[in-house]
Design a protein around this motif. Structure first.
Motif, PDB file in Angstrom:
ATOM      1  N   HIS A  32       0.815  -1.212   0.000  1.00 56.02           N
ATOM      2  CA  HIS A  32       0.000   0.000   0.000  1.00 56.02           C
ATOM      3  C   HIS A  32       0.851   1.266   0.000  1.00 56.02           C
ATOM      4  O   HIS A  32       0.518   2.246  -0.674  1.00 56.02           O
ATOM      5  N   ASP A  33       1.954   1.254   0.748  1.00 58.78           N
ATOM      6  CA  ASP A  33       2.858   2.406   0.730  1.00 58.78           C
ATOM      7  C   ASP A  33       3.408   2.641  -0.674  1.00 58.78           C
ATOM      8  O   ASP A  33       3.456   3.773  -1.158  1.00 58.78           O
ATOM      9  N   TYR A  34       3.804   1.556  -1.325  1.00 58.28           N
ATOM     10  CA  TYR A  34       4.352   1.684  -2.675  1.00 58.28           C
ATOM     11  C   TYR A  34       3.267   2.162  -3.649  1.00 58.28           C
ATOM     12  O   TYR A  34       3.514   3.039  -4.476  1.00 58.28           O
ATOM     13  N   LEU A  35       2.079   1.598  -3.540  1.00 55.51           N
ATOM     14  CA  LEU A  35       0.987   2.021  -4.421  1.00 55.51           C
ATOM     15  C   LEU A  35       0.651   3.501  -4.210  1.00 55.51           C
ATOM     16  O   LEU A  35       0.336   4.209  -5.161  1.00 55.51           O
ATOM     17  N   ASN A  36       0.732   3.958  -2.976  1.00 59.61           N
ATOM     18  CA  ASN A  36       0.490   5.383  -2.719  1.00 59.61           C
ATOM     19  C   ASN A  36       1.558   6.252  -3.371  1.00 59.61           C
ATOM     20  O   ASN A  36       1.250   7.319  -3.914  1.00 59.61           O
TER      21      ASN A  36
END
Length: 87
Positions: A32-36
């Protein structure tokens, strides 16, 4: 997650992406951090593209106006005797 080819990917699509769970899968927080981060970059690029398209249209319109004002203009200055370039 359903991915439809041919459609533009938007930041909210990246942020809303879901994935199937697998045993010993990836760390969901890291995903999720990477997708953000990807969504933020995509958002920035969309803004830059919009700005560039707006500027390009402004330049096109200015060029059309200039061309329409100067369609009948002819430079009728006599050639200088020592001119290097023919007109």
């Amino acid at each position: 997650m359903i991915y439809v080819t041919g459609e533009r990917l938007h930041p909210h699509d990246v942020r809303a992406a879901t994935f199937d769970s697998r045993w010993r899968g990836l760390d969901p927080d890291q995903v999720h951090d990477y997708l953000n981060r990807v969504a933020d970059e995509l958002e920035r690029l969309h803004r830059e593209l919009t700005t560039a398209n707006t500027e390009a249209e402004r330049v096109r319109q200015a060029l059309r106006q200039w061309q329409s004002r100067h369609t009948n203009c002819r430079h009728r200055q006599p050639r200088a005797a020592n001119s290097r370039w023919p007109r």
